[in-house]
Structures are given as C-alpha cells and as structure tokens.
Design a protein around this motif. Sequence first.
Motif, PDB file in Angstrom:
ATOM      1  N   LYS A 242      33.673 -41.391  55.086  1.00 33.94           N
ATOM      2  CA  LYS A 242      34.014 -42.616  54.375  1.00 33.94           C
ATOM      3  C   LYS A 242      32.908 -43.653  54.600  1.00 33.94           C
ATOM      4  CE  LYS A 242      37.862 -40.872  53.022  1.00 33.94           C
ATOM      5  NZ  LYS A 242      39.156 -41.282  53.598  1.00 33.94           N
ATOM      6  N   ASP A 266      35.360 -42.272  48.564  1.00 36.53           N
ATOM      7  CA  ASP A 266      36.410 -43.261  48.755  1.00 36.53           C
ATOM      8  C   ASP A 266      37.745 -42.561  49.003  1.00 36.53           C
ATOM      9  OD1 ASP A 266      37.330 -42.372  46.294  1.00 36.53           O
ATOM     10  OD2 ASP A 266      36.635 -44.132  45.184  1.00 36.53           O
ATOM     11  N   GLU A 267      38.830 -43.307  48.978  1.00 35.63           N
ATOM     12  CA  GLU A 267      40.140 -42.742  49.275  1.00 35.63           C
ATOM     13  C   GLU A 267      40.586 -41.720  48.232  1.00 35.63           C
ATOM     14  OE1 GLU A 267      41.739 -43.175  52.002  1.00 35.63           O
ATOM     15  OE2 GLU A 267      40.322 -44.650  52.787  1.00 35.63           O
ATOM     16  N   TYR A 269      38.551 -39.639  46.834  1.00 33.28           N
ATOM     17  CA  TYR A 269      37.539 -38.584  46.930  1.00 33.28           C
ATOM     18  C   TYR A 269      36.459 -38.718  45.842  1.00 33.28           C
ATOM     19  CZ  TYR A 269      36.695 -34.556  49.940  1.00 33.28           C
ATOM     20  OH  TYR A 269      36.215 -33.707  50.922  1.00 33.28           O
TER      21      TYR A 269
END
Length: 353
Positions: A242, A266-267, A269
């Motif tokens: 990340k 990021d969260e 992907y």
Amino acid sequence: MGSLPPSSLDFSSSVHQDSVKNGGSSHEHQEISHDNLLNLFKSQQDLLNHFFKHLDLSQTLDFSRILLSTSGTVFFTGVGKSAFVANKVSQTLVSLSFRSSFLSPLDALHGDIGALSSHDVLVFFSKSGATEELLRLVPCAKAKGAFLVSLTSVSGNPLAGVCDMNVHLPLERELCPFNLAPVTSTAIQMVFGDTIAVALMAARNLSKEEYAANHPAGRIGKSLIFKVKDVMKKKEELPVCKEGDLIMDQLVELTSKGCGCLLVVDEQYRLIGTFTDGDLRRTLKASGEAIFKLSVGEMCNRKPRTIGPETMAVEAMKKMESPPSPVQFLPVVNEDNTLIGIVTLHGLVSAGL
C-alpha cells in the motif's frame, strides 16, 4: 554419367595410394585441405545446378496439383536414405496442416497397407526406381485404389513404368568419388520435396498464425500464440504493498518475489504506481537515514508502463524495450486499472520468447 569432379578424383587417388602403402588398408586419416573442401562444395553446387537446370517444370506442376487436390492423405515411402527424405518431407507437410504420413514399405506389406484408400496419393522416393521392396508394394497399393507417383532419377526405370505418374529428378552423378553414396541424389530429393511443400503452403494461403498453431513449442509459435495472461505472475506471486507502507518495512517483499519491484495498490487493488530496487538505491543515496521514515507512496513512480492480459506476450517484450529507457517488468491491469498480474523480461525469456 558425368566425369568425376577434380577434388573427388584427388580424394579417390589419395585413398588408393594410402591403401597400397598400408597393405590394402585405407583406414588411416587423410588431411582435409582448404582447397579440397572448397572444391567439394563447388562440385556439389554444380551437381545441384544440373538438377535445377534440367528439372521438368510441367511434370512438377502436375505433381503439385495432384497433391493439392487430393481429398485423402498424401503418403510418402522409400527405402534406405530415401526413406529418411520421404519421412522428412511428409513431416514438413504435416507442419503445414496437410494430411500426410510416411508409409514403410516393409510394414505396409505386413498390415500397414490398410491405411491406404482410394482417396490417397502414395509417393515413392527412389533414385534408381528398381528397389525390390517398392516394386513389391506397387500392386498392393494399386489394389487399394491409391494414386501412385514415383520420384526417380534413372530414366526408364521399372518403378516409373508401373506408377500412375513419374517425375524425373535429374541427377548428373553423386558427389561421392565412387559415384555410389547417395549424397547428391538425397539432397535433390529433399530440395524437391520441401519446395513442393512451400508451393502447396502458398496455394492454401496458410497464414502465419495457422503455421504457428502447429508449432506451439517453438519461438515462432509462442510469439503468435502466447498472451500476457499466459506468462504473467499473479496472486501470491505479486510483490504488492500500500502507498502508506514504509519503504523499509517492504524490503522483504521487494526482494523475495523476484520481480525487482513493488506494485503499489489502493484498497480496491487498483494500481497506483511502482517502486523498483533502483528507486530504493536512489532514495537511499538522496535521503540517507531519512529513508526510514519515507513511505512507498512518496517515492513510487505513479505513471508506470502497464499492459493488458489479452495483449500478445511478444508485444510486452517490445513495450519493455521501447524508449525512453528499457524496463524489466510491466504491471498487468484490466480495463479499470485493477492489478491482476506482472510480466517480467526474465519470465518472457524463460518462456522461450
């Protein structure tokens, strides 16, 4: 037959003289001179040129059209060295998507003749056209209704007289100093057979992709068949992190996956950027101890080259090598920039590309 090439005469004479000096033995090695070797190649070239000059193209055209129009299988047969040529030419045709096979004359007389049908063509490779095994095969093949073609080099031979068609392969003589070893006749057979194969390939309009499909293990086949998704690393093999992760905390991830980089996501992907081992060295040189407090996101390349999974693998290699500077990897992303893999130069080379 033509006269012996000068170099062949010299070789024959030296063998004879050596035989006399050694009580009839001719097994001692002779020196191979530059001039003798050059003369042999020139002599072979002259003998092949004789073939090209005297080949009957009308016979050759008729033969090509018969192979092209057959609805069955093109079988090739021969004995001795001609059998190897027949097998090789057959395999060439198979690689070009033609139905073809080699038929051993001996095995044919013990059951394999059952493979022949009235839709097939049987091609006999024979220098002399007098080989007993081939002559014995003829009536059996005729009984199966196959169309028989002889490819021979001796005029008026018995095999040509009993086949449906004969193509004469002009042979001045063998390069062998005794005019015995089949070294020119087999070269002629190979050149003839493979040239006909290419003519058939052109007539069928075989595409490069179709050819490659028959050679999936070769470099040509791989370059036209393999896509990025076939050679990329994915899932647990990916060195992901990340953007808020500290650089020093990701050193194991950077070095252990064998990609030479970190893929910053990021969260969801989605790919944010990349951080390479080269970036690590440059950051360490510029920042010193401050590197312990730096995050990957602060130092990563946010505009990396990427590629899609359906792109041909060979295009990935070209993209890696393109200006302004070559790279060793490409993140693989889908339409919404979600990371799904990574393709590396090492991986492409290992795959045979």
